[in-house]
Scaffold this motif. Structure first.
Motif, mmCIF file in Angstrom:
data_model
loop_
_atom_site.group_PDB
_atom_site.id
_atom_site.type_symbol
_atom_site.label_atom_id
_atom_site.label_comp_id
_atom_site.label_asym_id
_atom_site.label_seq_id
_atom_site.Cartn_x
_atom_site.Cartn_y
_atom_site.Cartn_z
ATOM 1 N N LEU A 33 47.789 -32.232 -18.800
ATOM 2 C CA LEU A 33 46.729 -33.067 -19.366
ATOM 3 C C LEU A 33 47.314 -34.181 -20.232
ATOM 4 O O LEU A 33 46.851 -35.328 -20.172
ATOM 5 N N ASP A 34 48.330 -33.804 -21.017
ATOM 6 C CA ASP A 34 48.968 -34.826 -21.853
ATOM 7 C C ASP A 34 49.594 -35.920 -20.985
ATOM 8 O O ASP A 34 49.478 -37.122 -21.290
ATOM 9 N N GLN A 35 50.251 -35.506 -19.901
ATOM 10 C CA GLN A 35 50.863 -36.490 -19.010
ATOM 11 C C GLN A 35 49.814 -37.368 -18.337
ATOM 12 O O GLN A 35 50.011 -38.585 -18.192
ATOM 13 N N LEU A 36 48.696 -36.753 -17.932
ATOM 14 C CA LEU A 36 47.631 -37.534 -17.298
ATOM 15 C C LEU A 36 47.034 -38.535 -18.286
ATOM 16 O O LEU A 36 46.730 -39.680 -17.920
ATOM 17 N N GLU A 37 46.856 -38.081 -19.524
ATOM 18 C CA GLU A 37 46.332 -39.002 -20.527
ATOM 19 C C GLU A 37 47.324 -40.135 -20.796
ATOM 20 O O GLU A 37 46.920 -41.295 -20.957
ATOM 21 N N TYR A 71 37.718 -30.724 -17.107
ATOM 22 C CA TYR A 71 38.525 -31.931 -16.974
ATOM 23 C C TYR A 71 38.121 -32.721 -15.738
ATOM 24 O O TYR A 71 38.204 -33.950 -15.720
ATOM 25 N N GLY A 72 37.663 -32.000 -14.691
ATOM 26 C CA GLY A 72 37.192 -32.695 -13.498
ATOM 27 C C GLY A 72 35.963 -33.541 -13.766
ATOM 28 O O GLY A 72 35.702 -34.512 -13.043
ATOM 29 N N THR A 73 35.195 -33.194 -14.797
ATOM 30 C CA THR A 73 34.002 -33.974 -15.165
ATOM 31 C C THR A 73 34.295 -35.014 -16.237
ATOM 32 O O THR A 73 33.366 -35.659 -16.741
ATOM 33 N N GLY A 74 35.580 -35.125 -16.606
ATOM 34 C CA GLY A 74 35.945 -36.150 -17.590
ATOM 35 C C GLY A 74 36.026 -35.643 -19.008
ATOM 36 O O GLY A 74 36.208 -36.435 -19.931
ATOM 37 N N ARG A 75 35.884 -34.326 -19.197
ATOM 38 C CA ARG A 75 35.975 -33.763 -20.551
ATOM 39 C C ARG A 75 37.250 -32.930 -20.673
ATOM 40 O O ARG A 75 37.640 -32.244 -19.739
ATOM 41 N N ARG A 76 37.860 -33.025 -21.814
ATOM 42 C CA ARG A 76 39.043 -32.201 -22.075
ATOM 43 C C ARG A 76 38.650 -31.043 -22.969
ATOM 44 O O ARG A 76 38.134 -31.243 -24.072
ATOM 45 N N ASP A 116 46.998 -42.429 -17.984
ATOM 46 C CA ASP A 116 45.806 -43.274 -18.144
ATOM 47 C C ASP A 116 46.069 -44.393 -19.142
ATOM 48 O O ASP A 116 45.670 -45.557 -18.914
ATOM 49 N N ASP A 117 46.738 -44.023 -20.242
ATOM 50 C CA ASP A 117 47.058 -45.055 -21.236
ATOM 51 C C ASP A 117 47.987 -46.104 -20.639
ATOM 52 O O ASP A 117 47.816 -47.313 -20.877
ATOM 53 N N ALA A 118 48.984 -45.615 -19.848
ATOM 54 C CA ALA A 118 49.911 -46.565 -19.221
ATOM 55 C C ALA A 118 49.187 -47.454 -18.217
ATOM 56 O O ALA A 118 49.487 -48.653 -18.101
ATOM 57 N N ARG A 119 48.225 -46.845 -17.487
ATOM 58 C CA ARG A 119 47.469 -47.640 -16.512
ATOM 59 C C ARG A 119 46.622 -48.692 -17.213
ATOM 60 O O ARG A 119 46.543 -49.854 -16.765
ATOM 61 N N GLU A 120 45.996 -48.295 -18.315
ATOM 62 C CA GLU A 120 45.211 -49.266 -19.072
ATOM 63 C C GLU A 120 46.118 -50.360 -19.641
ATOM 64 O O GLU A 120 45.758 -51.542 -19.649
ATOM 65 N N LYS A 121 47.300 -49.928 -20.124
ATOM 66 C CA LYS A 121 48.233 -50.918 -20.658
ATOM 67 C C LYS A 121 48.684 -51.870 -19.562
ATOM 68 O O LYS A 121 48.799 -53.088 -19.775
#
Length: 532
Positions: free
Chosen positions: A289-293, A261-266, A296-301
């Motif tokens: 991980l779900d919360q971070l995703e 996950y540190g390299t951007g892969r789940r 990320d979605d909220a940040r993009e939104k």
């Protein structure tokens, strides 16, 4: 924890128990080995007749050469036949001092007959010796007294029938009665029969047990115990290393997922590959991980929303400014007929006022949305505040063809609120109704008290909120398409209303469907007291 989970294939507790049992067994084995070695050293330091009796079969066969003398540890033995003839001696010197006629004086270990000698003092103060013959009964664990005699300091028998026909003991005989030989050796006797039924008598001689010898042997055994400490340390270190390796291997899938996950892969973690006790960690990690995703979605939104807000501001400012610039240029160039110049100037004023209103509203929203903005709440009568606002607004509403229908209590409704912000909230709600509802609309204001809070309802029977913007009504720059086209709205009014309610730690919602007779209904709940 259930037994099935405790003994599951993947169980950290099971691993702990396994290594604990293994460590305990190894420590017990090492300790037992050390104790056995120490006991063996003590046995060798204080040998007994049992060393020879380990080879009793060889004794019964008169095969004395089969008995290893090296195991006797400096001891010696002699064997006599039934006629008291010497058959075998491990030491040639010993057979000169212990003869067949002395055998009756030596205590027997096989039939538990033994002599005891104790020192006494007679009436004249002379030293005498009290000699007894006793028998230990193994079946009852008791000692039987057989006979006795008393000898004086010269070993002359002065009393007792223990030795009939004997008037005096020699010094050597007196020593042998005590089981001692030359004050250096301990003497014992064992009587047995050969396989052919012939009687045999074995005399065993061992170094006399002294306190000095005992302390020396005990110190030697203690040194052996100290030497076992490094062995314990090595055993514990090896097991700790194996246990650490086992733990690292057990949680490796979780660590690989974290690194990935540190390299951007789940990477999904297979819970069956982890110990049962770590599965809740896996659940927490997956939830994180779900919360971070989601973040990320909220940040993009939020980024998209920010871009939309910038675009909307640009559009709302560009439209009136374009008109102002065009009309001003036309007036400058003198292309506007004199009879239309006043109309052009009125348009310029209106567009400038709209731009100013937009900038003021945008500034108010930015100010309220700042994290350092502090609510200036003060206790007051919320009911009286709303009545005063509606009284001020009555003429404007009446001129616009609107009606008021307040349902407010007659008694004070105490509440902590910021008067300036609450006025802005009421102004925005009333202003929206004036902008988007037709003449003849009635505005309803209802205030009721609840436990620890107050509920304010603002409603109207106008055109209602379009379905397209109900879900995003409180987002910035959300207005109807017609308002966007005509430039009659900024899209920040309801966002400011929501922010004012949030600052008061309250809630606001668009009630849908509204109560009967309403087309639009807002429910605002404010706490009575604001925490400082």
């Amino acid at each position: 924890m259930k037994a099935s989970k405790l003994f599951a294939h993947k169980s950290f507790l099971r691993t702990c128990l396994t290594y604990f049992v293994l460590c305990s067994l190894l420590v017990f084995a090492v300790n037992a080995a050390v104790n056995a070695a120490a006991a063996a050293r003590l046995d060798r330091a204080f040998p007994s007749i049992d060393l020879v009796l380990e080879y009793e079969d060889s004794l019964r066969e008169d095969d004395f050469a089969a008995i290893p003398l090296r195991r006797l540890g400096g001891c010696a033995f002699l064997v006599f036949d039934e006629n008291d003839r010497l058959l075998y001696a491990t030491d040639n010197t010993l057979k000169e001092y212990i003869r067949s006629e002395d055998l009756w004086l030596i205590g027997s270990s096989d039939n538990n007959l033994y002599y005891t000698v104790s020192e006494t003092t007679d009436q004249t103060g002379e030293t005498d010796y009290y000699i007894t013959l006793k028998h230990f009964r193994e079946d009852t664990g008791t000692v039987e007294f057989i006979d006795y005699c008393i000898v004086d300091g010269d070993y002359t028998i002065i009393e007792g029938d223990l030795f009939p026909g004997l008037e005096r003991l020699t010094e050597r005989q007196f020593e042998l009665l005590q089981g001692v030989y030359r004050n250096e050796w301990e003497v014992s006797k064992y009587e047995y029969a050969t396989t052919d039924g012939e009687a045999r008598t074995m005399v065993f001689v061992a170094p006399l047990l002294t306190d000095e010898a005992y302390q020396r042997a005990l110190a030697d055994a203690n040194r052996l115990q100290l030497l076992s400490l490094p062995v314990f340390a090595v055993v514990i270190f090896v097991l700790a290393a194996l246990f650490s390796r086992k733990v690292r291997r057990s949680i490796r899938p979780l660590n690989e997922a974290i690194v990935a996950y540190g390299t951007g892969r789940r990477v999904e973690v297979d819970q069956n590959s982890l110990p049962h006790e770590f599965q809740y960690v896996t659940d927490s990690f997956t939830h994180l991980l779900d919360q971070l995703e989601q973040a990320d979605d909220a940040r993009e939104k939020a980024m998209r929303e920010k871009q939309r807000v910038i675009a909307d501001i640009s559009h709302d400012l560009k439209t009136p400014l374009t008109v102002i610039r065009g009309y001003a240029q036309a007036l400058k160039d003198g292309v506007v007929p004199p009879d239309k110049q006043t109309q052009y100037l009125d348009t310029i004023c209106r567009k400038a006022a709209a731009s100013t209103e937009l900038m003021d509203t945008l500034f108010s929203y930015a100010q309220l949305d700042h994290p350092d903005y502090a609510l200036q709440a003060e206790p007051g009568d919320l009911c009286e505040f709303i009545k005063a606002y509606l009284a001020e607004k009555y003429t404007e509403l009446e001129n616009a063809g609107f009606a008021l229908s307040p349902d407010l209590p007659e008694t004070p409704v105490e509440c902590d609120f910021d008067p300036r912000l609450l006025r802005r909230l009421l102004e925005n709600l009333t202003g929206n109704a004036l902008k988007y509802d037709p003449s003849g609309t009635t505005l309803f204001f209802t205030l009721r008290e609840q436990e620890g809070s107050v509920c304010l309802t603002v409603a109207d029977n106008g055109t209602g909120i379009p379905a397209a913007i109900r879900e995003t009504l409180f987002d910035p720059f959300v207005i109807g398409n017609q308002a966007r086209t005509t430039g009659s709205g900024t899209g920040l009014g309801m966002a400011i209303v929501k922010r004012v309610v949030d600052l008061h730690h309250g809630t606001i919602r668009l009630v849908y469907p509204p109560q009967e007779g309403y087309k639009t209904e807002f429910e605002i709940i404010l706490p009575r007291r604001q925490e400082q």
